[in-house]
Design a protein around this motif. Structure first.
Motif, PDB file in Angstrom:
ATOM      1  N   GLY A 100       0.792  -1.213   0.000  1.00  0.00           N
ATOM      2  CA  GLY A 100       0.000   0.000   0.000  1.00  0.00           C
ATOM      3  C   GLY A 100       0.827   1.266   0.000  1.00  0.00           C
ATOM      4  O   GLY A 100       1.980   1.281  -0.444  1.00  0.00           O
ATOM      5  N   LYS A 101       0.211   2.336   0.554  1.00  0.00           N
ATOM      6  CA  LYS A 101       0.845   3.656   0.533  1.00  0.00           C
ATOM      7  C   LYS A 101       0.362   4.463   1.732  1.00  0.00           C
ATOM      8  O   LYS A 101      -0.808   4.412   2.096  1.00  0.00           O
ATOM      9  CB  LYS A 101       0.477   4.365  -0.769  1.00  0.00           C
ATOM     10  CG  LYS A 101       1.073   5.733  -0.935  1.00  0.00           C
ATOM     11  CD  LYS A 101       0.960   6.266  -2.363  1.00  0.00           C
ATOM     12  CE  LYS A 101      -0.438   6.588  -2.778  1.00  0.00           C
ATOM     13  NZ  LYS A 101      -0.508   7.331  -4.065  1.00  0.00           N
ATOM     14  N   VAL A 102       1.293   5.240   2.348  1.00  0.00           N
ATOM     15  CA  VAL A 102       0.958   6.097   3.483  1.00  0.00           C
ATOM     16  C   VAL A 102       1.613   7.467   3.316  1.00  0.00           C
ATOM     17  O   VAL A 102       2.600   7.613   2.599  1.00  0.00           O
ATOM     18  CB  VAL A 102       1.398   5.501   4.847  1.00  0.00           C
ATOM     19  CG1 VAL A 102       0.858   4.092   5.062  1.00  0.00           C
ATOM     20  CG2 VAL A 102       2.899   5.545   5.030  1.00  0.00           C
ATOM     21  N   LEU A 103       1.041   8.434   4.007  1.00  0.00           N
ATOM     22  CA  LEU A 103       1.690   9.726   4.197  1.00  0.00           C
ATOM     23  C   LEU A 103       2.342   9.646   5.565  1.00  0.00           C
ATOM     24  O   LEU A 103       1.648   9.483   6.577  1.00  0.00           O
ATOM     25  CB  LEU A 103       0.677  10.869   4.151  1.00  0.00           C
ATOM     26  CG  LEU A 103       1.241  12.251   4.528  1.00  0.00           C
ATOM     27  CD1 LEU A 103       2.300  12.696   3.529  1.00  0.00           C
ATOM     28  CD2 LEU A 103       0.121  13.270   4.626  1.00  0.00           C
ATOM     29  N   CYS A 151       6.493  12.633   3.995  1.00  0.00           N
ATOM     30  CA  CYS A 151       7.037  11.790   2.934  1.00  0.00           C
ATOM     31  C   CYS A 151       5.998  10.725   2.590  1.00  0.00           C
ATOM     32  O   CYS A 151       5.440  10.103   3.496  1.00  0.00           O
ATOM     33  CB  CYS A 151       8.329  11.134   3.416  1.00  0.00           C
ATOM     34  SG  CYS A 151       9.176  10.125   2.194  1.00  0.00           S
ATOM     35  N   ILE A 152       5.741  10.538   1.311  1.00  0.00           N
ATOM     36  CA  ILE A 152       4.882   9.432   0.875  1.00  0.00           C
ATOM     37  C   ILE A 152       5.750   8.186   0.826  1.00  0.00           C
ATOM     38  O   ILE A 152       6.783   8.162   0.153  1.00  0.00           O
ATOM     39  CB  ILE A 152       4.281   9.690  -0.524  1.00  0.00           C
ATOM     40  CG1 ILE A 152       3.429  10.961  -0.524  1.00  0.00           C
ATOM     41  CG2 ILE A 152       3.483   8.475  -0.995  1.00  0.00           C
ATOM     42  CD1 ILE A 152       2.105  10.854   0.153  1.00  0.00           C
ATOM     43  N   ALA A 160      -2.931   6.215   6.320  1.00  0.00           N
ATOM     44  CA  ALA A 160      -3.048   5.234   5.242  1.00  0.00           C
ATOM     45  C   ALA A 160      -3.782   5.868   4.062  1.00  0.00           C
ATOM     46  O   ALA A 160      -4.906   6.338   4.197  1.00  0.00           O
ATOM     47  CB  ALA A 160      -3.779   3.992   5.721  1.00  0.00           C
ATOM     48  N   LEU A 161      -3.122   5.888   2.903  1.00  0.00           N
ATOM     49  CA  LEU A 161      -3.685   6.489   1.695  1.00  0.00           C
ATOM     50  C   LEU A 161      -4.328   5.447   0.776  1.00  0.00           C
ATOM     51  O   LEU A 161      -5.209   5.786  -0.012  1.00  0.00           O
ATOM     52  CB  LEU A 161      -2.600   7.240   0.923  1.00  0.00           C
ATOM     53  CG  LEU A 161      -1.911   8.381   1.670  1.00  0.00           C
ATOM     54  CD1 LEU A 161      -0.775   8.944   0.831  1.00  0.00           C
ATOM     55  CD2 LEU A 161      -2.911   9.462   2.051  1.00  0.00           C
ATOM     56  N   THR A 190       0.300  -1.927   4.903  1.00  0.00           N
ATOM     57  CA  THR A 190       1.088  -2.637   5.914  1.00  0.00           C
ATOM     58  C   THR A 190       2.354  -1.831   6.130  1.00  0.00           C
ATOM     59  O   THR A 190       3.103  -1.555   5.192  1.00  0.00           O
ATOM     60  CB  THR A 190       1.421  -4.071   5.457  1.00  0.00           C
ATOM     61  OG1 THR A 190       0.195  -4.751   5.171  1.00  0.00           O
ATOM     62  CG2 THR A 190       2.176  -4.825   6.542  1.00  0.00           C
ATOM     63  N   PHE A 191       2.566  -1.449   7.382  1.00  0.00           N
ATOM     64  CA  PHE A 191       3.631  -0.529   7.771  1.00  0.00           C
ATOM     65  C   PHE A 191       4.601  -1.295   8.663  1.00  0.00           C
ATOM     66  O   PHE A 191       4.190  -1.927   9.637  1.00  0.00           O
ATOM     67  CB  PHE A 191       2.984   0.627   8.550  1.00  0.00           C
ATOM     68  CG  PHE A 191       3.881   1.788   8.816  1.00  0.00           C
ATOM     69  CD1 PHE A 191       4.059   2.778   7.868  1.00  0.00           C
ATOM     70  CD2 PHE A 191       4.532   1.913  10.033  1.00  0.00           C
ATOM     71  CE1 PHE A 191       4.869   3.868   8.120  1.00  0.00           C
ATOM     72  CE2 PHE A 191       5.338   2.994  10.293  1.00  0.00           C
ATOM     73  CZ  PHE A 191       5.511   3.971   9.327  1.00  0.00           C
ATOM     74  N   ALA A 192       5.888  -1.264   8.341  1.00  0.00           N
ATOM     75  CA  ALA A 192       6.901  -1.985   9.110  1.00  0.00           C
ATOM     76  C   ALA A 192       7.980  -1.009   9.562  1.00  0.00           C
ATOM     77  O   ALA A 192       8.332  -0.088   8.825  1.00  0.00           O
ATOM     78  CB  ALA A 192       7.526  -3.091   8.265  1.00  0.00           C
ATOM     79  N   TYR A 193       8.473  -1.221  10.780  1.00  0.00           N
ATOM     80  CA  TYR A 193       9.544  -0.338  11.238  1.00  0.00           C
ATOM     81  C   TYR A 193      10.471  -1.027  12.215  1.00  0.00           C
ATOM     82  O   TYR A 193      10.081  -1.880  12.991  1.00  0.00           O
ATOM     83  CB  TYR A 193       9.006   0.965  11.805  1.00  0.00           C
ATOM     84  CG  TYR A 193       7.935   0.887  12.861  1.00  0.00           C
ATOM     85  CD1 TYR A 193       8.217   1.197  14.184  1.00  0.00           C
ATOM     86  CD2 TYR A 193       6.630   0.547  12.538  1.00  0.00           C
ATOM     87  CE1 TYR A 193       7.233   1.176  15.153  1.00  0.00           C
ATOM     88  CE2 TYR A 193       5.644   0.516  13.493  1.00  0.00           C
ATOM     89  CZ  TYR A 193       5.945   0.829  14.807  1.00  0.00           C
ATOM     90  OH  TYR A 193       4.969   0.796  15.776  1.00  0.00           O
TER      91      TYR A 193
END
Length: 182
Positions: free
Chosen positions: A79-82, A101-102, A123-124, A129-132
Motif C-alpha cells: 500500500g501507501k501512506v503519508l 514523505c509518501i 493510510a492512503l 502494511t507498515f513496518a519499522y
C-alpha cells in the motif's frame, strides 16, 4: 540507493535500487553498514514492528521519552501512506517543525526518523502494511503522544474528511502545553 535529506536535520529518505525482470524483482531492504554510513552513526536496531491499516486510518503523533527514546526506520510493505515526523528536540533550529514523505510498497522507500521526533502516518491506500525497525524497546510508561491536528504543527494531511483514529489518539496533548524531554 537514492538519498533524500530534508530541511530538518537527521530525517532521511532512502530508496533502494530495485532489480526487476520478467520473474519479479529483488532489492536489499536493509544493510547495516550502508545505513550507518548514510546516517553518520552506529545504529543498532533491537525491535521490529508491523501494523496493518485501512484507508484513512491515522496513527500518531507518537514518541518514546528518554531513556526509552526510539529512532525508527519505517517503510510500507503493502500500500501507501503519508508519513510525518515532528522535531521535538528543544535545542534544534527546527523545533516543532515537521517533514512529510509518501512511503509506498511500489517505490520501496524508507524513512529514517532519529530519536527526538514524534511520528505518525495516514493510510492512503485501501490497505497499508507498515513496518519499522526501532533502536530501543517499547516501554508503556515512556510513551507520549501529541495531537495529530495541532494548529502549531500545521500539518496538511491532504484529507477533507475526519481520519479514523484509535481512542488513544483522540485525546493527545497539545504542543503549546508540551514540555519536551529531548
Amino acid at each position: 540507493m537514492t538519498i533524500n535529506k530534508f530541511e530538518i536535520e537527521g530525517v532521511i529518505e532512502m530508496t533502494p535500487r530495485v532489480f526487476e525482470d520478467d520473474r519479479g524483482y529483488f532489492f536489499e531492504s536493509f544493510n547495516r553498514k550502508q545505513f550507518n554510513e548514510i546516517v553518520g552513526q552506529d545504529i543498532l536496531f533491537v525491535q521490529d514492528n508491523q501494523s496493518f491499516s485501512t484507508k484513512h486510518v491515522l496513527r500518531g503523533m507518537h514518541f518514546q521519552k528518554p531513556p526509552f527514546a526510539q529512532g525508527k526506520l519505517v517503510r510500507v510493505t503493502a500500500g501507501k501512506v503519508l508519513d510525518v515526523a515532528v522535531d521535538l528536540r528543544k535545542k534544534s533550529a527546527t523545533y516543532g517543525q515537521h517533514v512529510k514523505c509518501i512511503l509506498s510498497a511500489e517505490k520501496n522507500n524508507q524513512l529514517w526518523i532519529p530519536e527526538g521526533f514524534a511520528h505518525g502516518f495516514l493510510a492512503l491506500s485501501e490497505n497499508a502494511t507498515f513496518a519499522y525497525k526501532c533502536t530501543n524497546y517499547y516501554n508503556a510508561e515512556s510513551e507520549g503522544s501529541l495531537n495529530w491536528n495541532d494548529e502549531d504543527f500545521a500539518i496538511d494531511w491532504g484529507i477533507n474528511e475526519a481520519p479514523i483514529l484509535s481512542s488513544k489518539d483522540l485525546g493527545n496533548e497539545s504542543f503549546i502545553n508540551f514540555k519536551s524531554p529531548f
